[in-house]
Scaffold this motif. Sequence first.
Motif, mmCIF file in Angstrom:
data_model
loop_
_atom_site.group_PDB
_atom_site.id
_atom_site.type_symbol
_atom_site.label_atom_id
_atom_site.label_comp_id
_atom_site.label_asym_id
_atom_site.label_seq_id
_atom_site.Cartn_x
_atom_site.Cartn_y
_atom_site.Cartn_z
ATOM 1 N N ASP A 160 69.448 5.095 -0.886
ATOM 2 C CA ASP A 160 70.514 4.232 -1.484
ATOM 3 C C ASP A 160 72.037 5.025 -1.164
ATOM 4 O OD1 ASP A 160 72.618 3.076 -2.747
ATOM 5 O OD2 ASP A 160 72.115 3.733 -4.702
ATOM 6 N N PRO A 161 72.782 4.537 -0.186
ATOM 7 C CA PRO A 161 73.659 5.099 0.225
ATOM 8 C C PRO A 161 74.659 5.605 -1.153
ATOM 9 C CG PRO A 161 73.596 3.154 1.372
ATOM 10 C CD PRO A 161 72.582 3.112 0.193
ATOM 11 N N SER A 162 74.694 5.055 -2.408
ATOM 12 C CA SER A 162 75.400 5.356 -3.275
ATOM 13 C C SER A 162 74.758 6.470 -4.305
ATOM 14 C CB SER A 162 75.828 4.375 -4.130
ATOM 15 O OG SER A 162 74.811 3.787 -4.803
ATOM 16 N N ARG A 163 73.517 6.815 -3.952
ATOM 17 C CA ARG A 163 72.693 7.780 -4.524
ATOM 18 C C ARG A 163 72.611 7.349 -5.987
ATOM 19 N NH1 ARG A 163 75.064 11.237 -0.771
ATOM 20 N NH2 ARG A 163 76.409 12.290 -2.572
ATOM 21 N N ARG A 164 72.451 6.078 -6.263
ATOM 22 C CA ARG A 164 72.104 5.741 -7.748
ATOM 23 C C ARG A 164 70.798 5.091 -8.056
ATOM 24 N NH1 ARG A 164 75.094 1.666 -9.867
ATOM 25 N NH2 ARG A 164 75.392 2.684 -11.971
ATOM 26 N N ASP A 165 70.280 4.223 -6.958
ATOM 27 C CA ASP A 165 68.905 3.593 -7.146
ATOM 28 C C ASP A 165 67.957 4.291 -6.426
ATOM 29 O OD1 ASP A 165 69.880 1.280 -8.707
ATOM 30 O OD2 ASP A 165 71.119 0.590 -7.055
ATOM 31 N N PRO A 166 66.664 3.843 -6.807
ATOM 32 C CA PRO A 166 65.489 4.894 -6.383
ATOM 33 C C PRO A 166 65.391 4.779 -4.880
ATOM 34 C CG PRO A 166 64.940 3.343 -8.150
ATOM 35 C CD PRO A 166 66.463 2.807 -7.602
ATOM 36 N N GLN A 167 64.947 5.998 -4.312
ATOM 37 C CA GLN A 167 64.669 5.955 -2.975
ATOM 38 C C GLN A 167 63.586 5.549 -2.653
ATOM 39 O OE1 GLN A 167 64.699 10.275 -1.684
ATOM 40 N NE2 GLN A 167 63.865 9.834 0.464
ATOM 41 N N LEU A 168 63.038 5.041 -1.614
ATOM 42 C CA LEU A 168 61.985 4.192 -1.042
ATOM 43 C C LEU A 168 61.327 5.047 0.134
ATOM 44 C CD1 LEU A 168 60.111 1.659 -0.455
ATOM 45 C CD2 LEU A 168 61.894 1.128 1.083
ATOM 46 N N THR A 169 60.130 5.234 -0.177
ATOM 47 C CA THR A 169 59.249 5.926 1.168
ATOM 48 C C THR A 169 58.189 4.806 1.385
ATOM 49 O OG1 THR A 169 57.812 7.131 -0.542
ATOM 50 C CG2 THR A 169 59.608 8.232 0.014
ATOM 51 N N VAL A 170 57.966 4.868 2.681
ATOM 52 C CA VAL A 170 56.952 3.999 3.174
ATOM 53 C C VAL A 170 55.645 4.915 4.223
ATOM 54 C CG1 VAL A 170 56.476 2.206 4.789
ATOM 55 C CG2 VAL A 170 58.407 2.267 3.426
ATOM 56 N N ARG A 171 54.582 4.808 3.635
ATOM 57 C CA ARG A 171 53.671 5.512 4.231
ATOM 58 C C ARG A 171 52.460 4.679 4.895
ATOM 59 N NH1 ARG A 171 49.206 5.815 0.960
ATOM 60 N NH2 ARG A 171 49.601 5.542 -1.353
ATOM 61 N N ARG A 172 51.626 5.074 5.765
ATOM 62 C CA ARG A 172 50.678 4.133 6.408
ATOM 63 C C ARG A 172 49.596 4.122 5.502
ATOM 64 N NH1 ARG A 172 49.844 2.295 11.109
ATOM 65 N NH2 ARG A 172 51.550 3.625 11.970
ATOM 66 N N LEU A 173 49.169 2.758 5.359
ATOM 67 C CA LEU A 173 48.141 2.226 4.492
ATOM 68 C C LEU A 173 46.737 2.688 5.066
ATOM 69 C CD1 LEU A 173 47.440 0.180 2.174
ATOM 70 C CD2 LEU A 173 47.071 -1.604 4.019
ATOM 71 N N ASP A 174 46.015 3.077 3.973
ATOM 72 C CA ASP A 174 44.482 3.908 4.346
ATOM 73 C C ASP A 174 43.480 2.761 4.166
ATOM 74 O OD1 ASP A 174 44.391 3.645 1.492
ATOM 75 O OD2 ASP A 174 44.302 5.904 1.377
ATOM 76 N N GLU A 175 43.618 1.690 3.803
ATOM 77 C CA GLU A 175 42.559 0.801 3.406
ATOM 78 C C GLU A 175 43.415 -0.600 3.249
ATOM 79 O OE1 GLU A 175 42.107 1.690 -1.129
ATOM 80 O OE2 GLU A 175 40.645 2.345 -0.096
ATOM 81 N N ALA A 219 51.665 0.732 3.897
ATOM 82 C CA ALA A 219 51.736 -0.439 4.658
ATOM 83 C C ALA A 219 50.997 0.025 6.005
ATOM 84 C CB ALA A 219 53.313 -0.493 5.293
ATOM 85 N N ALA A 220 50.132 -0.964 6.649
ATOM 86 C CA ALA A 220 49.460 -1.196 7.834
ATOM 87 C C ALA A 220 50.692 -1.077 9.114
ATOM 88 C CB ALA A 220 48.867 -2.303 7.969
ATOM 89 N N ASP A 221 51.704 -1.552 8.955
ATOM 90 C CA ASP A 221 52.815 -1.248 9.880
ATOM 91 C C ASP A 221 53.980 -0.694 9.178
ATOM 92 O OD1 ASP A 221 54.929 -1.550 11.816
ATOM 93 O OD2 ASP A 221 54.179 -3.491 12.334
ATOM 94 N N PRO A 222 54.292 0.520 9.057
ATOM 95 C CA PRO A 222 55.404 1.170 8.091
ATOM 96 C C PRO A 222 56.472 0.746 8.873
ATOM 97 C CG PRO A 222 53.327 2.681 8.623
ATOM 98 C CD PRO A 222 52.993 1.539 9.360
ATOM 99 N N VAL A 223 56.781 0.627 10.139
ATOM 100 C CA VAL A 223 58.053 0.396 10.903
ATOM 101 C C VAL A 223 58.469 -1.078 10.513
ATOM 102 C CG1 VAL A 223 59.380 0.056 12.870
ATOM 103 C CG2 VAL A 223 57.809 1.997 12.571
ATOM 104 N N ALA A 224 57.725 -1.940 10.348
ATOM 105 C CA ALA A 224 58.192 -3.238 9.944
ATOM 106 C C ALA A 224 58.616 -3.599 8.658
ATOM 107 C CB ALA A 224 57.258 -4.346 10.554
ATOM 108 N N VAL A 225 57.588 -2.861 7.736
ATOM 109 C CA VAL A 225 57.808 -2.932 6.377
ATOM 110 C C VAL A 225 59.028 -2.162 5.823
ATOM 111 C CG1 VAL A 225 56.893 -2.331 3.895
ATOM 112 C CG2 VAL A 225 55.462 -3.416 5.609
ATOM 113 N N ARG A 226 59.238 -0.935 6.460
ATOM 114 C CA ARG A 226 60.504 -0.303 6.195
ATOM 115 C C ARG A 226 61.819 -0.960 6.466
ATOM 116 N NH1 ARG A 226 59.481 3.978 8.774
ATOM 117 N NH2 ARG A 226 58.573 5.376 6.965
ATOM 118 N N SER A 227 61.784 -1.648 7.682
ATOM 119 C CA SER A 227 63.019 -2.820 7.957
ATOM 120 C C SER A 227 63.291 -3.598 7.145
ATOM 121 C CB SER A 227 62.762 -3.037 9.294
ATOM 122 O OG SER A 227 63.777 -3.880 10.038
ATOM 123 N N PHE A 228 62.207 -4.343 6.813
ATOM 124 C CA PHE A 228 62.278 -5.259 5.618
ATOM 125 C C PHE A 228 63.002 -4.851 4.383
ATOM 126 C CE2 PHE A 228 60.995 -7.523 1.903
ATOM 127 C CZ PHE A 228 61.240 -8.834 2.183
#
Length: 378
Positions: A105-120, A83-92
């Motif tokens: 996931d608070p229940s540790r059942r569903d896939p974890q999400l990571t957001v990193r800065r877009l390079d292009e 994401a170009a704006d990782p903070v906003a995308v992560r919040s959504f």
Amino acid sequence: MTTEWRLLDDTLTTWYDAPSHSAGAALVERLEAAGTDVDLRPNGLRLRTPSEESAREISAAAKDLGLTADPTALQTIRFGIAAADPVAVRSFWETVLGYEPSGEDPSRRDPQLTVRRLDEPRPLRNRIHVDVVRPSDVVDRARVTTGRDPSGPWGVMLADDEGNEVDLVPGDPLPETTGWQTVFSAMTFYPTTSALEARRLASAVAKLADDAGTPLQIDLRPAGVTIDGSKDQWEDDAPNSGAAFVELAKRIESAAHDLGLAPDAEPLRFVQFGIDAVDVEAVRAFWVALLGYQPDPRAQVSDIYDPRRLNPVLFFQQLDANDERTKQRNRIHFELVVPDDQVQARIETALSAGGRVLDQTPQRCLISDPEGNEIDLR
């Protein structure tokens, strides 16, 4: 440390084969250590525990019960967004998923999400997309919080500020039951106040599931127990008919009531991923091989699933060969975490299934499927 365990996501993890829910529940009943996550299935159970001492105790109990460990297929699938704006995308995405700020996931059942800065810049739609199903009132609140009106062909699509889309689908109550929701699977959650309560409920549900001949996912966490019928298994055309599943759900409700437990639908969630592909057969075969998944036997669906029902379902949709998206890297990608001793074998599997290594370091290997959808193997 015993060879039955592997370090996965910095947590000691193993899988024990078992011939039934009840056979696995017998090990659950022997657990003493606090903080152990258990995923009980009709063919075995996965355990994640915080210390070597508790792992040794579990191994000893499993040996007494004649259960055999098979850690060779352990894996964790996550997903990431550039994401170009990782903070906003992560919040959504935290809002639509109901995740913690860490992306978990608070229940540790569903896939974890990571957001990193877009390079292009990558302005076109992703070929990888996300489906999330939650109770209807939770979906309504998420729409208000994000300030998005649903759109798309099904009227459920929301997009973050950078065009990453999610189909956020409202679930429905399972008829004639209390606390059960149909969120692509029939599912319920019972909060518990102690590990003993959770173990007693899990054992009762395991026996009911075996008696009914119905495969269930029974997941024990410090906060409570989630009971999941698996995607589409409750439908009338499934091997276990809708009416039969409703009767099982009602018996589970009765068992929980006898233990003084009441359901809470708020945390329920189903997450799956779709991949648009020009050559669906080739791309699907790649993911089956890499992940050790199985094709859904139903002719009308393209789903593939984890035979241990521990990781998310993937499905595939036809993409026109002239679609401009074929020329752009996705902003969404997968991440696959496996034990250190299995990394090289997975790389070789990916290559033999038509994948390509895009980048490799001692810590990670970035791989693409035959059409450029990426997975970061760690």
